[in-house]
Scaffold this motif. Sequence first.
Motif, PDB file in Angstrom:
ATOM      1  N   SER A 246      73.778  -6.013 -10.745  1.00  0.00           N
ATOM      2  CA  SER A 246      74.557  -6.615 -11.827  1.00  0.00           C
ATOM      3  C   SER A 246      73.654  -7.379 -12.796  1.00  0.00           C
ATOM      4  N   SER A 249      71.686  -4.816 -14.921  1.00  0.00           N
ATOM      5  CA  SER A 249      72.499  -4.236 -16.002  1.00  0.00           C
ATOM      6  C   SER A 249      72.777  -5.268 -17.093  1.00  0.00           C
ATOM      7  N   SER A 284      76.002   0.054 -18.394  1.00  0.00           N
ATOM      8  CA  SER A 284      76.951   0.540 -17.391  1.00  0.00           C
ATOM      9  C   SER A 284      76.386   1.741 -16.632  1.00  0.00           C
ATOM     10  N   ASN A 287      73.938   0.377 -14.168  1.00  0.00           N
ATOM     11  CA  ASN A 287      74.669  -0.237 -13.058  1.00  0.00           C
ATOM     12  C   ASN A 287      75.263   0.822 -12.135  1.00  0.00           C
ATOM     13  N   ASN A 291      74.034   1.218  -8.262  1.00  0.00           N
ATOM     14  CA  ASN A 291      74.995   1.014  -7.175  1.00  0.00           C
ATOM     15  C   ASN A 291      75.125   2.261  -6.307  1.00  0.00           C
ATOM     16  N   CYS A 313      85.866  -0.251 -14.806  1.00  0.00           N
ATOM     17  CA  CYS A 313      85.284  -1.059 -15.888  1.00  0.00           C
ATOM     18  C   CYS A 313      86.329  -1.427 -16.933  1.00  0.00           C
ATOM     19  N   PHE A 348      83.867 -10.192  -9.976  1.00  0.00           N
ATOM     20  CA  PHE A 348      82.635  -9.660  -9.385  1.00  0.00           C
ATOM     21  C   PHE A 348      82.849  -9.318  -7.908  1.00  0.00           C
TER      22      PHE A 348
END
Length: 432
Positions: A246, A249, A284, A287, A291, A313, A348
């Motif tokens: 996070s 990003s 994004s 991210n 992930n 998102c 989050f």
Amino acid sequence: MILVSMKIEGEWVITIYVSAIIPTLNPTKKILAVVNQLCEKGFTEIIIVNDGSEPRCDAIFAQLKRNPCCVVLTHPENRGKGAALKTAFHRYMKYPGDHIGVITLDDDGQHDIDSILACANALTQHYNALILGTRNFSLKNIPFKNRYGNKITSAVFAIAYGLRVSDTQTGLRAIPNRLLPIFLRVGGKRFEYETNMLLATKQHHIPIYEVPIRTIYQAGKQATHFRPIADSVWIYGQLLWFLISSLLSFAVDIGIFWLLSRFLPGTVMERVFWSTLLARTMSSLVNFFTNRNFVFKRKGALLHSVVRYYMLCIVQAGISLLAVGFLGTVFTDKLLVPIKMLVDGLLFCLSFRIQNRWVFRRTARKKNTQTQPAKQMQPAQQTRPAKQMQPAQQTRPARQTQPTRQMQPARHTRPSAPLHLLLRAGEMTAVL
């Protein structure tokens, strides 16, 4: 290996068996007292794993090897508690016999014998569950780091994974046969392995049953091999990677926005619009792939994950917008930044859970990991032995002589429990 007993002519007779497992590193003589108590209570197999102990402990292991109740396995060098547990699980699964499971415990006497027997006895009623011996952390004799370390971990488990466990660090655990193949596939070699076991129960829909226990702490004499920084990184590794992803990003988003807003042509609003759009798109993507490949490590259907990720998102951005706007209106616009920090912090944690369980969820492997082990490790008491042992109630001779219902001889030296007693164990009163 004592579990359930029944009265025959006024005497209690052991009818179901369980093995004890003790991983140990540089043990003191306390382990000898622990083993002696287990032997006195009827445990005839205690698997001890020497995880690379120093030579000064050789005399202790020599005494343990002379004990007929003990099987001592040795790692030439220290590999960690998780690796030691897996070594013991492998050894146990080679010769399961009539045993219905194992119980793991510490080597320093922190778990009293009554607590050990209570957890072992729970296997007879919860043979599909992971059984945890849970401590009462409100007591004054619980060390500070244990009390608050457990509270923090329990809160993290509840918020991030939706898993409610009152004692995440307990070493007293009873595991039925059918779950051992699943836990052998769980990652981790050190203290993080026990945490990963708990996370695996969520993934494989395994219930957790907690047994309150009494834990003994001796002030100033605690010998622990837990490394606060290194092992905490392992235990909270997935959450830390998610946080790093996070932040990465976020840095990409700010960096691209700064760069484009300075060099793109047009009015201020036009530059802000295109800079924000392109920066958010690039951040994004960073991210998502971070992930997918490093946090959750699940490389399933890419298109499905992308669609779900951007759906999340959009919904998350909408909730943030509405919540911050509403709370800013109710209170004051001077608190918009603290309000946004609070709202986005909650989102989050929620985003972590949703990505873990929905966006990057395991699909194809779930059924295989759940159904296959159960066929390999069926407990002995589930084979309906009562029909074998009651010929007087059978009226057809053909059924009395069916060879397929005969009891198979054990392939090792463990004592075999009478199978007709095993079936009746569920109807009897469990005693310690």
